[in-house]
Design an enzyme around this catalytic site. Structure first.
Site, short mmCIF file in Angstrom:
data_model
loop_
_atom_site.label_atom_id
_atom_site.label_comp_id
_atom_site.label_asym_id
_atom_site.label_seq_id
_atom_site.Cartn_x
_atom_site.Cartn_y
_atom_site.Cartn_z
N HIS A 107 -14.11 -3.23 9.37
CA HIS A 107 -13.59 -2.88 8.05
C HIS A 107 -13.97 -3.90 6.98
O HIS A 107 -13.37 -3.93 5.90
CB HIS A 107 -12.06 -2.72 8.09
N LYS A 143 0.81 -1.22 0.00
CA LYS A 143 0.00 0.00 0.00
C LYS A 143 0.85 1.27 0.00
O LYS A 143 0.44 2.30 -0.54
CB LYS A 143 -0.95 -0.02 1.19
N ARG A 198 -8.82 -8.04 -8.22
CA ARG A 198 -9.63 -9.25 -8.34
C ARG A 198 -11.09 -8.86 -8.52
O ARG A 198 -11.44 -7.67 -8.49
CB ARG A 198 -9.51 -10.09 -7.07
N GLU A 232 -1.96 7.19 8.42
CA GLU A 232 -2.66 8.21 7.64
C GLU A 232 -3.77 8.79 8.50
O GLU A 232 -4.15 8.22 9.54
CB GLU A 232 -3.22 7.62 6.34
#
Length: 520
Positions: free
Chosen positions: A248, A129, A305, A213
């Site tokens: 999440h 990421k 995907r 972040e």
């Protein structure tokens, strides 16, 4: 809109046999498209899945190992051996397991077997990421303000957070699915959260690298479905609203998003295609964005995907995304529309999980004693189980996906509420009651949702089951009252049971392209 004629099937590149390296509802989903295209589907199974639905539906099925996924569905050599033994020319990975594993994609290529998905190079570019964030920023795609680096320490994060402000989100660089993530709301929480995130990331992904972040409160999770062909051309198929989550992980999805208009849709589609081209992406993918409380969008990641929630995009575009994946992998070019693709109607998906919402969505393995899925106009069920099946702790808890579509959001919610009121599963706890509660919730019906919605909903006093069923049934009834057939259905319904039967279709089924491969 005029289009060049599509070449006959005999002139189109296509596979004769595809092995599906997955299980459950997604394996069943891929099998159905393979059959429609005249392709022979081959299943693989662990010892725990010997009698599973996807095994019974396939033309052939091969055992690949014991119940634990690491020794079966995640065993690259076992899957490739099954493909060679079956004579399959291609492998569809579904989602989860090996779907985003660049080593598996590379191994397929080395074995002369087509991997139906992006190549290993694109996966590697997107798998980390931190690297993906840098690549997107360089391509002009906005990213959430954050801090990363190979030598990231608690002290550095604390200094940065002092300037940027709390809360802060710590994330695993190599991860996904909510693992290796921690929300930090104060400097005092930082050290423990950093240690926990690193430990979980190392355990789950073999890489303990984390980055920080800004955590965006009252944010919405919105993703864009894209297709990219081997000729470098791409198309955006619109956005999906995925803000209803627990830990999440998504529970309810819909398309289009209530907060995205045509102008924003075009902008997000442009960002999504830029992101894919920056990674030289191929095949179907999903570009995930987060929308803050002020309406600003930021790139999160690219899921390399097919997504669990892909059926709602199919419902509003008429495009079979699995067929698109197969055709792209076989070398066929996209038949691009001459104007931006717009959604036709509205669609929602509820993930029916073998989980107990009253116990913080704890998995609930066991035997399914009764399984009665709902049906009707605008209702689709993608399922990987049948009555009498055993739900194992070894795998994901998803039992079925319930999809409802309509001409607008109100009608789609009504059909979903009706379908949920009819769906019956006995023997194990499921999320059916939770979804009925969502459909009857005023905040959801008005589109007032964000990633904190589930927490707020569950914090409210729970109504009696009969009241929840009645609220959901009243939503279902609302759209039926708009037609004569609907009124007759309501009059004939048994009020205490709220088993409302829809009348004839409302025209939603009409108007799609005859050939769903054509994206216009």
């Amino acid at each position: 809109m005029a289009r060049a004629p599509r070449p006959p099937a005999s002139q189109s590149p296509m596979f004769r046999k595809i092995l599906i390296a997955n299980r459950g509802e997604i394996a069943v989903r891929v099998i159905r498209t393979c059959r429609r295209l005249g392709i022979s589907p081959v299943a693989v199974f662990s010892e725990a899945d010997r009698h599973a639905l996807h095994v019974r539906m396939a033309d052939a099925a091969l055992a690949i190992g014991p119940a634990p996924a690491a020794r079966s569905y995640l065993n690259i050599e076992a899957v490739l051996s099954a493909a060679r033994q079956s004579g399959a020319e291609a492998i569809h990975p579904g989602y989860g397991f090996l779907a985003e594993n660049p080593e598996f994609a590379r191994a397929c290529s080395d074995a002369g077997i087509v991997f139906i998905g992006p190549d290993a190079s694109a996966m590697r570019k997107l798998g980390n990421k931190v690297a993906a964030r840098k690549r997107m920023a360089a391509a002009g795609v906005p990213v959430v303000p954050g801090l990363s680096g190979s030598r990231l320490t608690v002290s550095r994060i604390r200094d940065w957070a002092k300037r940027a402000g709390y809360p802060v989100l710590l994330k695993a660089a190599a991860g996904g699915g909510g693992r290796g993530m921690r929300i930090v709301r104060s400097p005092e929480e930082l050290a423990d959260a950093f240690a926990a995130a690193r430990s979980e990331a190392l355990s789950a992904f073999g890489d303990g690298t984390v980055f920080a972040e800004r955590y965006l409160e009252e944010s919405r999770h919105i993703e864009v479905q894209v297709l990219m062909d081997r000729q470098g051309r791409g198309v955006s198929l619109g956005e999906r609203e995925c803000s209803i989550q627990r830990r999440h992980q998504k529970l309810v999805e819909e398309t289009p998003s209530p907060v995205v208009d045509e102008r924003i849709r075009r902008r997000l589609g442009s960002y999504a295609l830029k992101a894919c081209r920056a990674a030289r992406y191929l095949n179907a993918g999903t570009v995930e964005f987060i929308r803050d409380a002020r309406g600003r969008f930021y790139f999160l990641e690219i899921n390399a995907r097919l997504q669990v929630e892909h059926p709602i995009t199919e419902a509003v575009t008429g495009v079979d995304l699995v067929e698109s994946q197969i055709r792209i992998a076989a070398g066929a070019p996209l038949d691009l529309p001459s104007r931006p693709l717009r959604p036709r109607g509205w669609a929602l998906e509820c993930r029916i999980q073998a989980e107990d919402p009253a116990q913080d969505f704890r998995p609930s393995p066991g035997k399914i004693l009764l399984y009665r899925p709902s049906s009707g106009p605008g209702v689709r069920v993608d399922s990987g189980v049948t009555e009498g099946d055993e739900v194992s702790l070894h795998y994901d808890s998803l039992l079925a996906k319930l999809i409802a579509s309509g001409r607008n959001r109100e009608e789609a919610i009504g059909r979903m509420a009706q379908a949920l009121s009819e769906f019956r599963i006995a023997g194990i706890p499921t999320t059916l009651a939770f979804h009925r509660r969502v459909m009857g919730d005023p905040a959801f019906r008005t589109g007032g949702i964000d990633t904190g919605y589930v927490r707020r909903l569950l914090a409210q006093p729970e109504r009696e089951p009969e009241a929840e069923a009645q609220a959901a049934a009243l939503v279902a009834a609302a759209h039926l009252r708009t037609t004569a057939a609907g009124r007759r259905s309501l009059e004939a319904a048994a009020a205490p049971d709220f088993r409302l039967r829809a009348g004839r279709g409302t025209g939603w089924e009409r108007g799609f392209p005859r050939d769903p491969w054509r994206l216009g």
